[in-house]
Scaffold this motif. Sequence first.
Motif, PDB file in Angstrom:
ATOM      1  N   SER B 104       0.846  -1.199   0.000  1.00 58.57           N
ATOM      2  CA  SER B 104       0.000   0.000   0.000  1.00 58.57           C
ATOM      3  C   SER B 104       0.879   1.245   0.000  1.00 58.57           C
ATOM      4  N   LEU B 105       0.451   2.240  -0.731  1.00 60.25           N
ATOM      5  CA  LEU B 105       1.124   3.538  -0.742  1.00 60.25           C
ATOM      6  C   LEU B 105       0.143   4.566  -0.214  1.00 60.25           C
ATOM      7  N   LYS B 106       0.639   5.497   0.587  1.00 62.63           N
ATOM      8  CA  LYS B 106      -0.280   6.474   1.178  1.00 62.63           C
ATOM      9  C   LYS B 106      -0.897   7.359   0.099  1.00 62.63           C
ATOM     10  N   GLU B 107      -0.235   7.460  -1.058  1.00 62.90           N
ATOM     11  CA  GLU B 107      -0.770   8.275  -2.150  1.00 62.90           C
ATOM     12  C   GLU B 107      -1.946   7.596  -2.865  1.00 62.90           C
ATOM     13  N   ALA B 108      -2.186   6.313  -2.610  1.00 66.22           N
ATOM     14  CA  ALA B 108      -3.188   5.574  -3.387  1.00 66.22           C
ATOM     15  C   ALA B 108      -4.600   6.089  -3.133  1.00 66.22           C
ATOM     16  N   GLY B 109      -4.896   6.433  -1.879  1.00 62.27           N
ATOM     17  CA  GLY B 109      -6.244   6.891  -1.572  1.00 62.27           C
ATOM     18  C   GLY B 109      -6.619   8.118  -2.386  1.00 62.27           C
ATOM     19  N   ARG B 110      -5.668   9.048  -2.476  1.00 64.35           N
ATOM     20  CA  ARG B 110      -5.948  10.266  -3.227  1.00 64.35           C
ATOM     21  C   ARG B 110      -6.132   9.969  -4.722  1.00 64.35           C
ATOM     22  N   VAL B 111      -5.295   9.097  -5.250  1.00 61.62           N
ATOM     23  CA  VAL B 111      -5.392   8.759  -6.677  1.00 61.62           C
ATOM     24  C   VAL B 111      -6.765   8.148  -6.973  1.00 61.62           C
ATOM     25  N   ILE B 112      -7.245   7.311  -6.037  1.00 62.94           N
ATOM     26  CA  ILE B 112      -8.558   6.695  -6.226  1.00 62.94           C
ATOM     27  C   ILE B 112      -9.652   7.754  -6.104  1.00 62.94           C
ATOM     28  N   SER B 113      -9.538   8.587  -5.073  1.00 62.28           N
ATOM     29  CA  SER B 113     -10.581   9.592  -4.849  1.00 62.28           C
ATOM     30  C   SER B 113     -10.684  10.564  -6.017  1.00 62.28           C
ATOM     31  N   GLU B 114      -9.549  10.878  -6.603  1.00 58.08           N
ATOM     32  CA  GLU B 114      -9.558  11.827  -7.725  1.00 58.08           C
ATOM     33  C   GLU B 114     -10.009  11.158  -9.028  1.00 58.08           C
ATOM     34  N   ARG B 115     -10.291   9.873  -8.960  1.00 61.28           N
ATOM     35  CA  ARG B 115     -10.765   9.115 -10.126  1.00 61.28           C
ATOM     36  C   ARG B 115      -9.832   9.328 -11.317  1.00 61.28           C
ATOM     37  N   ALA B 116      -8.521   9.288 -11.021  1.00 58.29           N
ATOM     38  CA  ALA B 116      -7.529   9.589 -12.049  1.00 58.29           C
ATOM     39  C   ALA B 116      -7.310   8.417 -12.990  1.00 58.29           C
ATOM     40  N   THR B 117      -7.382   7.199 -12.454  1.00 58.29           N
ATOM     41  CA  THR B 117      -7.023   6.021 -13.253  1.00 58.29           C
ATOM     42  C   THR B 117      -8.214   5.073 -13.373  1.00 58.29           C
ATOM     43  N   ASN B 118      -8.327   4.397 -14.506  1.00 56.14           N
ATOM     44  CA  ASN B 118      -9.262   3.280 -14.604  1.00 56.14           C
ATOM     45  C   ASN B 118      -8.533   2.054 -14.074  1.00 56.14           C
ATOM     46  N   TRP B 119      -9.041   1.541 -12.962  1.00 57.87           N
ATOM     47  CA  TRP B 119      -8.303   0.486 -12.263  1.00 57.87           C
ATOM     48  C   TRP B 119      -9.223  -0.655 -11.896  1.00 57.87           C
ATOM     49  N   CYS B 120      -8.611  -1.787 -11.642  1.00 55.54           N
ATOM     50  CA  CYS B 120      -9.380  -2.971 -11.282  1.00 55.54           C
ATOM     51  C   CYS B 120      -8.520  -3.892 -10.427  1.00 55.54           C
ATOM     52  N   ALA B 121      -9.032  -4.225  -9.254  1.00 58.43           N
ATOM     53  CA  ALA B 121      -8.429  -5.277  -8.432  1.00 58.43           C
ATOM     54  C   ALA B 121      -9.213  -6.549  -8.690  1.00 58.43           C
ATOM     55  N   LEU B 122      -8.515  -7.621  -9.030  1.00 57.93           N
ATOM     56  CA  LEU B 122      -9.217  -8.874  -9.308  1.00 57.93           C
ATOM     57  C   LEU B 122      -8.385 -10.046  -8.834  1.00 57.93           C
ATOM     58  N   PRO B 123      -9.068 -11.154  -8.470  1.00 60.34           N
ATOM     59  CA  PRO B 123      -8.342 -12.284  -7.896  1.00 60.34           C
ATOM     60  C   PRO B 123      -7.642 -13.115  -8.963  1.00 60.34           C
ATOM     61  N   VAL B 124      -6.407 -13.506  -8.668  1.00 62.35           N
ATOM     62  CA  VAL B 124      -5.660 -14.435  -9.529  1.00 62.35           C
ATOM     63  C   VAL B 124      -5.140 -15.559  -8.636  1.00 62.35           C
ATOM     64  N   PRO B 125      -5.633 -16.788  -8.839  1.00 63.62           N
ATOM     65  CA  PRO B 125      -5.220 -17.900  -7.980  1.00 63.62           C
ATOM     66  C   PRO B 125      -3.714 -18.159  -8.017  1.00 63.62           C
ATOM     67  N   THR B 126      -3.215 -18.597  -6.852  1.00 63.03           N
ATOM     68  CA  THR B 126      -1.859 -19.133  -6.753  1.00 63.03           C
ATOM     69  C   THR B 126      -1.980 -20.496  -6.086  1.00 63.03           C
ATOM     70  N   ARG B 127      -0.938 -21.305  -6.213  1.00 62.97           N
ATOM     71  CA  ARG B 127      -0.984 -22.637  -5.592  1.00 62.97           C
ATOM     72  C   ARG B 127      -1.038 -22.577  -4.061  1.00 62.97           C
ATOM     73  N   PRO B 128      -0.203 -21.737  -3.433  1.00 59.87           N
ATOM     74  CA  PRO B 128      -0.308 -21.688  -1.958  1.00 59.87           C
ATOM     75  C   PRO B 128      -1.694 -21.234  -1.488  1.00 59.87           C
ATOM     76  N   TRP B 129      -2.291 -20.318  -2.217  1.00 57.60           N
ATOM     77  CA  TRP B 129      -3.629 -19.849  -1.867  1.00 57.60           C
ATOM     78  C   TRP B 129      -4.634 -20.997  -1.972  1.00 57.60           C
ATOM     79  N   ALA B 130      -4.539 -21.769  -3.063  1.00 59.81           N
ATOM     80  CA  ALA B 130      -5.474 -22.881  -3.254  1.00 59.81           C
ATOM     81  C   ALA B 130      -5.360 -23.886  -2.113  1.00 59.81           C
TER      82      ALA B 130
END
Lengths: 380, 380
Positions: B104-130
């Motif tokens: 996490s970066l402290k600047e991320a909240g502002r970047v999100i709030s300012e709606r500057a970037t089209n972004w997407c967090a999405l799940p990608v499986p890994t073996r340890p996670w499974a």
Amino acid sequence: MQPGQILGVTVQPGQEQAFRAAAAAAYRRGALFVDPFYFDPDVKRSRIEHADPETLDFVPPWYPARLLALAERNDARLAFAGVAVPNALAGLDPALAGRDQLPSLKEAGRVISERATNWCALPVPTRPWAELVYPGLDPEAAYERLWRDVWHILRLDEPDPAAAWDARSQELKRHATALDERRFDAIELRGEGTDLTVGLLPTSRWNGGAFETRSGVEHFPNLPTEEVFTSPDPLRADGHVTSTKPLVLRDGTILRGLRVRFEGGRAVEVDADENGAALRARLEVDDGATRLGELALVDRRGRVGPLETVFYETLLDENAASHLAFGHAFPFAAGEQEAGRVNESGIHIDFMVGSPELEVTGVTGAGERVPVLRRGDWEI
Amino acid sequence: MQPGQILGVTVQPGQEQAFRAAAAAAYRRGALFVDPFYFDPDVKRSRIEHADPETLDFVPPWYPARLLALAERNDARLAFAGVAVPNALAGLDPALAGRDQLPSLKEAGRVISERATNWCALPVPTRPWAELVYPGLDPEAAYERLWRDVWHILRLDEPDPAAAWDARSQELKRHATALDERRFDAIELRGEGTDLTVGLLPTSRWNGGAFETRSGVEHFPNLPTEEVFTSPDPLRADGHVTSTKPLVLRDGTILRGLRVRFEGGRAVEVDADENGAALRARLEVDDGATRLGELALVDRRGRVGPLETVFYETLLDENAASHLAFGHAFPFAAGEQEAGRVNESGIHIDFMVGSPELEVTGVTGAGERVPVLRRGDWEI
């Protein structure tokens, strides 16, 4: 690693475990931060295949900013070498591929020349690389075999690997000093398909083994390192050479049967049995790219040559055999007053011309010819 | 992805193949460059174990420089979620671990709030996670099962996944509009171990589904997204809640049995059956960390809840159940004139309080109590 340093690590797919080990070791030694630079040749291929050709020379500004910040702070750098994606750019237009120089940054040559960072490029096996080197073995056996090779080459099978490298470093430095004392005007390379005379500058200095940064930190820029090398006169190289090993460009393109003819220091003909066009495209990036930035002599006492294995990775293969490099030279290898005369370029591409049969001869300003390497052994 | 955009991708170990696929797709759509940000929780663990504790809040300056450059250019960002290293910080001093907020970066909240970037967090499986999610299956079967779950959750098993998400987005927006029209003064959450009243701002707006950047690009900030959420009044939350799902901090620490008591908007007691101290350490980073930045309602029509599986990954688990978040709020969810009243913090940590039994009730300024969710179905 010095306490308080940042360690920048170039990591490719398949080298994640080595990155973890390196990071843990660095933090144990007091690293401030360990910063990976992740590079995937497969993604580079996608870019060249699909992106607008006019954008292929774009480099995000935070890439050089990171490198220059590391240099400014006198930080540490590791580059994991090894083939992550064999022949990653096969079949692409070499002229297009040549526009994307990443992961190389044009700022890197200066950072190295200024001896700002204690850095080390070293091989880290990946499974695809192992299958490239040992196509006859099953994948697991190939991977284990490549690790065993690399372990041996890195002298990690010695009781005290660091001491073993210090000893080898001293040997290489002795030969470098002997070459310096002769103050050769040129070096002749004669062997099958090779008859080349490479001019040296009056102040060309020979180097080998460990280096020291401007802030006094000893480091091995390459591991393994079995070479004694200098920055030649970029205006004097005449004759022809035939490479004795395949050459793998950083993007994974494999060249075989490279033949180069030089006139007045310039490579005027560049041909290869395979992928010569990829190299020619890279040699078009700037004026210095076709001139020599390095002449390196390798004896037969290193650990790469005796394995008689083609690793498709310059860092290993170049330490099996004497070699030349197109492009950027090391100003520190030509003495302060002549540093401005060595070659400058955004690239540095090594190619192997050495073999046990290669006769390396020094020529003094008075025309005396002095044997330097015969059958892979030092004569001076 | 828009032509000419840079795509920044946060990648963890085990997600290399998904990165290749995303990069190829982005370049096909005209990306200028695809830039990975590689993050390994195992290396973070090494840092916290071995580095000088006084340095654990150090962030290389090129990290925020990269994010702010992406924001300045209105670029695209992907964050691959998923557990790369289960319980990566187990056994470490939570106070130490809390000092290192990366990735996490402290600047991320502002970047999100300012709606500057089209972004997407999405799940990608890994073996340890499974193996974490399906400890009873053999590793290969677990990995295939987790991919099948994620594929289903992401609606990739629909004939037209994009159309399916557009439809779900419209549903969520309808409920958000209905909530907005009621202009509730507060929301009551009542269920087993939970009796909490969360105040809303006069201008709190409900959101759901796709978003639009300031430059007009539609994007799904999270996939999956099954929630309708708002930024509450940070000064009004009273009562207690018991989490209904484990909570995985971004560093891999797993909290179970979280119980929080709020007074006047502040979390005054934070306990858990496991790893409560790790959360308390994170809540000490700044003044806003103990206050609520989000209230999200989740119906039973999403695809996560019916699987009745604990994924140990907030992005999935939060979309199974109604939830709250400590820390940073979304100013855009409170209307222009009240944006300064929503919570501010360097963190944003979601925790699940929803279940089919949770009764969600809206309270109007006049004191009218209006059922919102009953047995997981919308009542308004």
